[in-house]
Design a protein around this motif. Structure first.
Motif, PDB file in Angstrom:
ATOM      1  N   LEU A   1       0.811  -1.215   0.000  1.00  0.00           N
ATOM      2  CA  LEU A   1       0.000   0.000   0.000  1.00  0.00           C
ATOM      3  C   LEU A   1       0.846   1.268   0.000  1.00  0.00           C
ATOM      4  O   LEU A   1       0.499   2.267  -0.636  1.00  0.00           O
ATOM      5  N   PHE A   2       1.978   1.267   0.701  1.00  0.00           N
ATOM      6  CA  PHE A   2       2.805   2.460   0.838  1.00  0.00           C
ATOM      7  C   PHE A   2       4.122   2.340   0.075  1.00  0.00           C
ATOM      8  O   PHE A   2       4.495   3.243  -0.651  1.00  0.00           O
ATOM      9  N   GLY A   3       4.847   1.250   0.286  1.00  0.00           N
ATOM     10  CA  GLY A   3       6.108   1.043  -0.401  1.00  0.00           C
ATOM     11  C   GLY A   3       7.291   1.665   0.305  1.00  0.00           C
ATOM     12  O   GLY A   3       7.139   2.570   1.136  1.00  0.00           O
ATOM     13  N   PRO A   4       8.503   1.195  -0.019  1.00  0.00           N
ATOM     14  CA  PRO A   4       9.715   1.663   0.666  1.00  0.00           C
ATOM     15  C   PRO A   4      10.025   3.132   0.476  1.00  0.00           C
ATOM     16  O   PRO A   4      10.810   3.689   1.247  1.00  0.00           O
ATOM     17  N   ASP A   5       9.464   3.785  -0.516  1.00  0.00           N
ATOM     18  CA  ASP A   5       9.735   5.204  -0.720  1.00  0.00           C
ATOM     19  C   ASP A   5       8.806   6.117   0.073  1.00  0.00           C
ATOM     20  O   ASP A   5       8.886   7.344  -0.051  1.00  0.00           O
ATOM     21  N   SER A   6       7.939   5.525   0.882  1.00  0.00           N
ATOM     22  CA  SER A   6       7.008   6.328   1.679  1.00  0.00           C
ATOM     23  C   SER A   6       7.607   6.685   3.034  1.00  0.00           C
ATOM     24  O   SER A   6       8.499   5.999   3.544  1.00  0.00           O
TER      25      SER A   6
ATOM     26  N   THR B   1      -0.795  -3.568   6.790  1.00  0.00           N
ATOM     27  CA  THR B   1      -1.089  -2.506   5.832  1.00  0.00           C
ATOM     28  C   THR B   1       0.165  -1.710   5.475  1.00  0.00           C
ATOM     29  O   THR B   1       0.234  -1.126   4.390  1.00  0.00           O
ATOM     30  N   THR B   2       1.167  -1.692   6.359  1.00  0.00           N
ATOM     31  CA  THR B   2       2.400  -0.970   6.059  1.00  0.00           C
ATOM     32  C   THR B   2       3.348  -1.804   5.217  1.00  0.00           C
ATOM     33  O   THR B   2       3.865  -1.336   4.193  1.00  0.00           O
ATOM     34  N   TYR B   3       3.596  -3.053   5.628  1.00  0.00           N
ATOM     35  CA  TYR B   3       4.657  -3.851   5.023  1.00  0.00           C
ATOM     36  C   TYR B   3       4.164  -5.060   4.218  1.00  0.00           C
ATOM     37  O   TYR B   3       4.958  -5.717   3.551  1.00  0.00           O
TER      38      TYR B   3
ATOM     39  N   LEU C   1       0.744  12.129   6.792  1.00  0.00           N
ATOM     40  CA  LEU C   1      -0.701  12.228   6.974  1.00  0.00           C
ATOM     41  C   LEU C   1      -1.438  12.020   5.650  1.00  0.00           C
ATOM     42  O   LEU C   1      -2.494  11.373   5.607  1.00  0.00           O
ATOM     43  N   ALA C   2      -0.891  12.546   4.571  1.00  0.00           N
ATOM     44  CA  ALA C   2      -1.510  12.336   3.265  1.00  0.00           C
ATOM     45  C   ALA C   2      -1.483  10.864   2.877  1.00  0.00           C
ATOM     46  O   ALA C   2      -2.459  10.339   2.317  1.00  0.00           O
ATOM     47  N   GLU C   3      -0.383  10.184   3.200  1.00  0.00           N
ATOM     48  CA  GLU C   3      -0.292   8.758   2.888  1.00  0.00           C
ATOM     49  C   GLU C   3      -1.375   7.965   3.603  1.00  0.00           C
ATOM     50  O   GLU C   3      -1.898   6.980   3.078  1.00  0.00           O
TER      51      GLU C   3
ATOM     52  N   ALA D   1      17.322  -3.342   0.117  1.00  0.00           N
ATOM     53  CA  ALA D   1      17.144  -1.889   0.016  1.00  0.00           C
ATOM     54  C   ALA D   1      15.839  -1.427   0.633  1.00  0.00           C
ATOM     55  O   ALA D   1      15.647  -0.237   0.870  1.00  0.00           O
ATOM     56  N   ALA D   2      14.937  -2.378   0.903  1.00  0.00           N
ATOM     57  CA  ALA D   2      13.642  -2.021   1.495  1.00  0.00           C
ATOM     58  C   ALA D   2      13.712  -1.893   3.003  1.00  0.00           C
ATOM     59  O   ALA D   2      12.704  -1.582   3.640  1.00  0.00           O
TER      60      ALA D   2
END
Length: 298
Positions: free
Chosen positions: A10-15, A71-73, A143-145, A274-275
């Motif tokens: 849902l978010f990815g490592p760049d979040s 939901t995060t990972y 917060l936007a994420e 890298a994650a």
């Protein structure tokens, strides 16, 4: 940062969320969220009337942590499944106002929004105040994420605060509805003195009570007034949060992440090394940097 072709979720490592949620101070923030959430009479009534809070509080805390971890990972599919389960459960539950007799669903948008904002606001507040390197721009991005996680529990993302200014305005708007009723004090009592095996009583007094007290102390002043228990001066609380954060962050991350259900380790196995979430990765985020501040939106 780059990742392999695996599903980033849902978010990815760049979040910002990916980096922030790997921090050990999330546990203190989670307890703070429980204290804050309990101040909304309709929301806490929905919890107390639909579960044996004292017997299942640990289970509830772990289920919340599991939902955040998934939901995060987790994969996108796993996050969507977790959200569908939560929405299904909420649709079946209701609560009754003991004064008016009104029956209402726990999935009322206003209640879901309060639970979301108290939770996400607490995560952000404790992380920043304990020294995690989040700038104002990072906080707004975080917060936007989390409009994504709000959608998973049944909220319209457009109705959810997307930056600190909107979150502060939301808390100001909802404050007149808050009070520390009997249910809130029951939550407070549990968090200070959770039932444990007699052999674990020393650990409860030595470790848990300190963590719970720190979470309580980090609440906004109006929450202390409602609960009727004072807190140390804000500067003292900030020093304690930073000291606790420094201590917990010295525990090797790989050791912390071994605890079940190992969301982060599974994400790294799926996406590559890298994650790996870490505070220093925040500096690589494509957000405009500004000077970090101590305070929060609530």
């Amino acid at each position: 940062m780059t990742a392999t072709d695996g599903d980033p979720g849902l978010f990815g490592p760049d979040s910002v969320t990916w980096q922030a949620h790997g921090d050990p101070m999330m546990w203190v923030a989670g307890i703070r969220a429980l204290y804050l959430q309990a101040l909304h009479p309709r929301a806490v009534r929905g919890v107390m009337q639909n579960s044996d809070f004292r017997r299942d509080a640990w289970g509830r805390l772990m289920r919340t942590a599991g939902f955040v971890g998934t939901t995060t990972y987790g994969t996108t599919e796993a996050a969507e499944r977790a959200g569908a389960r939560v929405r299904k459960i909420h649709r079946m539950l209701g609560a009754t106002d003991p004064v008016t007799g009104e029956r209402y669903g726990v999935d009322e948008p206003a209640l879901l929004l309060w639970v979301h904002c108290a939770e996400i606001g607490s995560y952000l507040h404790v992380l920043r105040r304990s020294g995690f390197p989040l700038t104002d721009a990072h906080a707004d991005r975080y917060l936007a994420e989390h409009r994504h996680s709000a959608r998973l529990v049944g909220l319209d993302p457009a109705s959810v605060p997307a930056n600190e200014a909107e979150l502060a305005a939301y808390f100001a708007r909802v404050r007149p509805e808050l009070e520390a009723g009997a249910e809130a004090h029951e939550v407070d009592d549990f968090l200070l003195r959770p039932p444990v095996h007699p052999l674990l009583l020393p650990a409860r007094e030595l470790l848990w009570r300190r963590v719970a007290s720190l979470a309580y102390d980090s609440l906004p002043p109006y929450a202390h007034q409602l609960y009727g228990r004072p807190a140390p001066p804000p500067a003292t609380v900030t020093r304690r949060l930073r000291a606790t954060g420094t201590l917990l962050r010295r525990i090797p991350a790989r050791l912390r992440w071994q605890l079940p259900p190992q969301h982060i380790l599974r994400a790294m196995a799926r996406l590559g090394p890298a994650a790996r979430p870490a505070p220093y990765n925040i500096g690589r985020q494509a957000a405009v940097l500004d000077r970090p501040r101590e305070g929060g939106a609530d």
